[in-house]
Structure formats: structure tokens, C-alpha cells
Write an enzyme that holds these catalytic residues in place. Structure first.
Site, PDB file in Angstrom:
ATOM      1  N   ARG A   1      -7.677  -0.669   1.101  1.00 35.65           N
ATOM      2  CA  ARG A   1      -8.243  -1.978   0.743  1.00 35.65           C
ATOM      3  C   ARG A   1      -8.569  -2.106  -0.739  1.00 35.65           C
ATOM      4  O   ARG A   1      -8.527  -2.829  -1.692  1.00 35.65           O
ATOM      5  CB  ARG A   1      -9.468  -2.516   1.540  1.00 35.65           C
ATOM      6  CG  ARG A   1     -10.635  -1.722   1.585  1.00 35.65           C
ATOM      7  CD  ARG A   1     -11.541  -1.744   2.570  1.00 35.65           C
ATOM      8  NE  ARG A   1     -10.512  -1.168   3.915  1.00 35.65           N
ATOM      9  CZ  ARG A   1     -11.132  -1.479   5.176  1.00 35.65           C
ATOM     10  NH1 ARG A   1     -12.296  -2.005   5.252  1.00 35.65           N
ATOM     11  NH2 ARG A   1     -10.702  -0.858   6.145  1.00 35.65           N
TER      12      ARG A   1
ATOM     13  N   LYS B   1       0.934  -1.038   0.104  1.00 37.64           N
ATOM     14  CA  LYS B   1       0.100   0.023  -0.096  1.00 37.64           C
ATOM     15  C   LYS B   1       0.659   1.161   0.065  1.00 37.64           C
ATOM     16  O   LYS B   1       1.850   1.432   0.927  1.00 37.64           O
ATOM     17  CB  LYS B   1      -0.774  -0.124   1.314  1.00 37.64           C
ATOM     18  CG  LYS B   1      -1.737   1.432   1.424  1.00 37.64           C
ATOM     19  CD  LYS B   1      -2.498   1.273   2.842  1.00 37.64           C
ATOM     20  CE  LYS B   1      -3.253   2.305   3.050  1.00 37.64           C
ATOM     21  NZ  LYS B   1      -4.006   2.472   4.522  1.00 37.64           N
TER      22      LYS B   1
ATOM     23  N   ASP C   1      -2.879  10.488   3.335  1.00 38.71           N
ATOM     24  CA  ASP C   1      -4.210  10.088   3.425  1.00 38.71           C
ATOM     25  C   ASP C   1      -5.160  11.181   4.174  1.00 38.71           C
ATOM     26  O   ASP C   1      -4.750  11.005   5.457  1.00 38.71           O
ATOM     27  CB  ASP C   1      -4.323   8.658   4.036  1.00 38.71           C
ATOM     28  CG  ASP C   1      -5.765   8.289   4.215  1.00 38.71           C
ATOM     29  OD1 ASP C   1      -6.681   8.590   3.473  1.00 38.71           O
ATOM     30  OD2 ASP C   1      -6.040   7.292   5.194  1.00 38.71           O
TER      31      ASP C   1
ATOM     32  N   ASP D   1     -12.334   6.909   3.596  1.00 36.53           N
ATOM     33  CA  ASP D   1     -11.138   6.814   4.428  1.00 36.53           C
ATOM     34  C   ASP D   1     -10.729   5.157   4.364  1.00 36.53           C
ATOM     35  O   ASP D   1      -9.658   5.047   5.144  1.00 36.53           O
ATOM     36  CB  ASP D   1     -11.226   7.363   5.810  1.00 36.53           C
ATOM     37  CG  ASP D   1     -10.082   7.735   6.588  1.00 36.53           C
ATOM     38  OD1 ASP D   1      -8.880   7.700   5.718  1.00 36.53           O
ATOM     39  OD2 ASP D   1      -9.971   7.853   7.813  1.00 36.53           O
TER      40      ASP D   1
ATOM     41  N   LYS E   1     -10.457  13.351   7.661  1.00 33.89           N
ATOM     42  CA  LYS E   1     -10.116  12.886   9.029  1.00 33.89           C
ATOM     43  C   LYS E   1      -9.997  14.364   9.822  1.00 33.89           C
ATOM     44  O   LYS E   1      -9.606  15.296   9.171  1.00 33.89           O
ATOM     45  CB  LYS E   1      -8.402  12.412   9.056  1.00 33.89           C
ATOM     46  CG  LYS E   1      -8.500  10.946   8.258  1.00 33.89           C
ATOM     47  CD  LYS E   1      -7.028  10.577   8.342  1.00 33.89           C
ATOM     48  CE  LYS E   1      -6.635   9.454   7.528  1.00 33.89           C
ATOM     49  NZ  LYS E   1      -7.181   8.079   8.453  1.00 33.89           N
TER      50      LYS E   1
ATOM     51  N   GLU F   1      -9.583   3.626   2.226  1.00 30.18           N
ATOM     52  CA  GLU F   1      -9.062   3.612   0.768  1.00 30.18           C
ATOM     53  C   GLU F   1      -7.858   2.387   0.441  1.00 30.18           C
ATOM     54  O   GLU F   1      -7.635   1.975  -0.465  1.00 30.18           O
ATOM     55  CB  GLU F   1      -8.330   4.840   0.179  1.00 30.18           C
ATOM     56  CG  GLU F   1      -6.859   5.175   0.817  1.00 30.18           C
ATOM     57  CD  GLU F   1      -6.868   5.091   2.311  1.00 30.18           C
ATOM     58  OE1 GLU F   1      -5.612   4.795   2.761  1.00 30.18           O
ATOM     59  OE2 GLU F   1      -7.734   5.566   2.918  1.00 30.18           O
TER      60      GLU F   1
ATOM     61  N   ASP G   1       1.576   6.478   5.501  1.00 31.35           N
ATOM     62  CA  ASP G   1       0.772   5.557   4.909  1.00 31.35           C
ATOM     63  C   ASP G   1       0.945   4.842   3.616  1.00 31.35           C
ATOM     64  O   ASP G   1       0.219   4.239   3.166  1.00 31.35           O
ATOM     65  CB  ASP G   1      -0.837   6.348   4.687  1.00 31.35           C
ATOM     66  CG  ASP G   1      -1.934   5.251   4.938  1.00 31.35           C
ATOM     67  OD1 ASP G   1      -1.933   4.504   5.557  1.00 31.35           O
ATOM     68  OD2 ASP G   1      -3.041   5.665   4.512  1.00 31.35           O
TER      69      ASP G   1
END
Length: 456
Positions: free
Chosen positions: A377, A289, A294, A373, A301, A375, A312
Site C-alpha cells: 500500500r 505493485k 518481499d 510487511d 516473514k 509495504e 509480489d
């Protein structure tokens, strides 16, 4: 500011250790209490005694005065440290700062062969921030070497943007790591070259994670991978493919495209492939990933949760430099190995993916979005689907900073491992204990992990 360089070596005799001490202004020695502090003056350990002699410090000065705290067994208290100043071992000005730190010998079965967490903490806090430094870790056997080396390597990061007086002297110019192993130690001595390469890859992965998103955006990330491929990986036979921006949408990578389409810099899927043999024992695909920042998207957030979201992309950094280490050390010589980096920024503008949108992923499955949020997966779904469709892997590993809930399940120092194969799950836990990147299994029970679906 120049990043500190780190050199790794082994020492099992007095001459090797003494030569490393010469010219050093700062020396840090770490080891278990029984290896550092003898029960009586005559029982001084040879390697430590040699080091002290090279610094013109007699063993009793260290063994009985500074580390006098005791436990029930009469030994020194673990995690204690003392810094002494000795005359320089050679002609020159100034003194030598010698710090001796004890490590506890108690270790549970989920910790590994050495207290790497304390080695890292001691090296980071006690080693000098300027000038050359020698870090000596006293080991019991060679099986502790990788764990100790990686722990020290992490303590000397290569990324910094600090300004001011610290520009020229905020970090050690040269770090010499000496893994001192006694004669007759068990285990197989690792190659110094290969161990150094692994430690360097750990530090380079950390460099990417530390970099701010205005420097490490999706385009600069892909460009960095391309340079790494051209300079280091292509000569070893590694192939690279990068699918970027609108090409992702056109070729059906609808999930990663939807996550990254709102950002200034477009998303990308980067595939590195190493096929050194026509008859591999196994084929592995590592999927990382790579969300360079993010914000949460439209499910934005709060400020306190958004800070640090530059990290991230840590899963992709681990996959990238794990791949580099495996290829350059010849660890992947009997396999086909692929690294897939799912790179995007989860940002906000009029093109942002909305809650209630239905996406079509590369596998053909539709995905109903109920939280932008979540994202990670989505980008991983397209990376894993690419591996399944094109690479015929026997094993797929995805690595991700997927959810903060992991820290509640396995803690801050153990990664959560979710696997459909019990033996492989155990392999991951053992590998983590060996290198210091600790891991612990999560419950694998897909029968009870159903997701309520509405329209997709």
C-alpha cells in the site's frame, strides 16, 4: 533451453484443420462432450471427424470405445481423456499421439464462457513436453476464443532454468493452437494477429513473475522495461520516464523510497504514457505493485511465507503487459493510457524502515508504519498520487498481490475487485469472464473501513 513458440489460428473447415495436423507428432483435442463424442456414429461432428480421418482413425474408434463412461443422460463423463496412437499422416517414422479430453458444459455465471481452468490444466498436463504439438479447442462461438487462447498460452511458460538432459527437449519447440469454430458461429471473429499479441503478452507477464529475484531485481526490471520501450513501444508513440533511487527521495516519493532503500538495488517509479489522440474519450492510469522480493522487512516473514515472494511484483507485470497489449492491438486508440510501475525490494539492513517510523508520501499525507510487511500500500500510494497530480485520469486502476486475505474472500481463482463505482466494478467482472482472469467484487463500504490513527 529455448522457450516454446505459440501460434494461434482459426479453423472452420476441413482443409484448414487437416493442414495443421500434417507433421505433428502430438495432438491434443479439447471440447465439450457433445462436440467430441456423437450419440451415434452417423452424428460425428465434421471438424473432429476430419481430424480423425487425417490421422487414419475412424470416428467410432474414438467415439464409442475410449470415452465410454456415461452420465445419467447417456453422454460421456466430463473431464475424461484418452490417448491413442495412430499411424503418421504422412511418410515418416513414428506414430501420432492423439489425446481427446472432454470439458463439462455446465458453467455458473461467475465462471465465463468456457472452462478455461480445465483447458489450462489439460494443455499443461496432457500436451507433449517435447516436439511440436497441436492443441485444438472446439468452440461453440467466437466469444469463447479469447478465454480459450489465454488458457492454453498460460500452459506453455517461457521461463525455465532447468538443466541436464532436459535442456534441449523439455518443452514443445512449436505449439500450434487451433480454435475450431463451426460454420455459422455467433460473435465477432477476433483478429488472429491481435489475439496472438494478447496471448504473447500474457505469457511474457508470466515470464516476469516466474523469474527469480537474483535475475529480476529492481535495476534489471527497469532495464527490461526500457528495452521493451525502445524496441516496441517508442515507435508507437509511447513515452517513458523512470525515477530511481535518491531521486525518489529528493522529489518527495517518500513511501516507495522508504520501502526500497534497504535493498542492494534501489527502488524506481516507471511511467509509460500513450497519447494517440488530442481529444481522448477517457484517460486511464494503471498502477502496478512491483515488489520484486518481499522479505517482510523488519517485520520479517517466516520461511514458509517468504518462499514464492518473488511473485509480489505480479501486479506490475500485469499492468506492463496489459499496457503493451492495449497499445499494440490499438485497443487504446481513443484514450490516454498510462502505466505506472512501483518497483522496489522490501529487504533488511541498517537502513530498513522501522515500525513506528512516520513517512511523508508523495500526496503529502503522513503514514505511520506499524508493520513493514504491509509495504504494498505504501508503494501504491506514491504511484496513485503521481497519477492524480500529473496525469488527470478519469479512471485509476491499481493491481497488486496486496494481501493473502484476498484468497479467503474471493478464492484462489477469482481476483478481488474493490471499486467506488458500481458500473465499473461490473465491467471488470465481465472482462474477467471474457478473458479467463476471473474477478469478483469485494465489499465497498469505506464508512466502516476506518483505520485507527495514533500520531499521523
Amino acid at each position: 533451453m529455448a522457450a516454446p513458440t505459440l501460434a494461434v489460428s482459426f479453423a472452420s473447415d476441413a482443409a484448414a484443420l487437416t493442414s495443421l495436423v500434417q507433421g505433428k507428432k502430438y495432438v491434443l483435442v479439447l471440447g465439450e462432450a457433445s462436440d467430441l463424442v456423437p450419440r451415434a456414429p452417423a452424428a460425428a461432428k465434421p471438424l473432429l471427424a476430419t481430424l480423425l480421418a487425417a490421422l487414419s482413425l475412424p470416428p467410432p474408434a474414438i467415439a464409442f470405445a475410449p470415452l465410454s463412461a456415461t452420465e445419467n443422460d447417456g453422454g460421456p463423463a466430463p473431464e475424461s481423456s484418452i490417448t491413442l496412437f495412430a499411424p503418421p499422416p504422412a511418410v515418416g517414422a513414428g506414430s501420432v499421439a492423439l489425446t481427446v479430453t472432454t470439458l463439462p458444459s455446465e458453467r455458473s455465471r461467475h465462471l465465463g464462457g468456457i472452462r478455461g481452468d480445465l483447458v489450462h490444466e489439460a494443455a499443461g498436463k496432457l500436451a507433449a513436453k517435447s516436439g511440436d504439438v497441436l492443441v485444438v479447442v472446439l468452440l461453440r462461438d467466437y466469444d469463447q476464443a479469447l478465454h480459450a487462447a489465454c488458457a492454453v498460452g498460460r500452459a506453455f511458460p517461457t521461463f525455465s532454468r532447468k538443466t541436464g538432459k532436459s535442456d534441449s527437449a523439455a518443452r514443445a519447440k512449436q505449439v500450434d493452437l487451433c480454435l475450431a469454430v463451426p460454420d455459422g458461429a455467433t460473435g465477432v471473429p477476433p483478429s488472429v494477429t491481435e489475439l496472438s499479441e494478447v496471448v504473447d503478452c500474457v505469457r511474457q507477464a508470466a515470464h516476469l513473475v516466474d523469474a527469480p529475484p537474483n535475475e529480476l531485481h529492481t535495476d534489471s526490471y527497469v532495464d527490461r522495461v526500457a528495452r521493451l520501450h525502445e524496441e516496441k513501444l517508442r515507435p508507437l508513440g509511447v513515452e517513458m520516464v523512470a525515477i530511481r533511487g535518491e531521486e525518489l527521495r529528493q522529489r518527495g516519493y517518500g513511501a516507495i523510497y522508504a520501502v526500497g532503500r534497504a535493498a542492494e538495488h534501489p527502488p524506481a517509479l516507471v511511467i509509460l504514457s500513450y497519447k494517440p489522440t488530442s481529444s481522448p474519450v477517457t484517460t486511464m492510469a494503471w498502477v502496478g505493485k512491483g515488489i520484486v522480493y518481499d522479505s517482510g522487512g523488519l517485520s520479517i516473514k517466516p520461511t514458509t511465507s517468504m518462499t514464492t515472494m518473488k511473485t509480489d511484483m505480479g501486479g506490475s507485470a500485469g499492468v506492463l503487459y496489459g499496457f503493451v497489449a492495449a497499445v499494440t492491438t490499438n485497443a487504446a486508440k481513443d484514450m490516454h493510457l498510462h502505466a505506472i510501475l512501483c518497483i522496489a525490494e522490501n529487504s533488511v539492513d541498517e537502513r530498513s524502515t522501522r515500525n513506528d517510523d512516520i513517512l511523508t508520501s508523495y500526496s503529502g499525507k503522513t503514514i505511520e508504519v506499524n508493520n513493514t510487511d504491509a509495504e504494498g500500500r505504501l508503494v501504491l500510494a506514491d504511484g496513485v498520487a503521481h497519477a492524480c497530480k500529473h496525469l488527470a485520469p478519469d479512471v485509476i486502476i491499481d493491481m497488486a498481490t496486496l494481501t493473502g486475505a484476498q484468497s479467503y474472500a474471493t478464492g484462489l481463482r477469482h481476483a478481488g475487485v474493490l471499486s467506488n463505482h458500481a458500473a465499473f466494478e461490473a465491467d471488470v467482472v465481465r472482462a474477467g469472464a471474457r478473458c479467463g482472469d476471473l474477478a469478483f467484487p469485494l465489499i465497498y463500504c469505506p464508512e466502516l473501513h476506518g483505520v485507527k490513527k495514533h500520531f499521523a
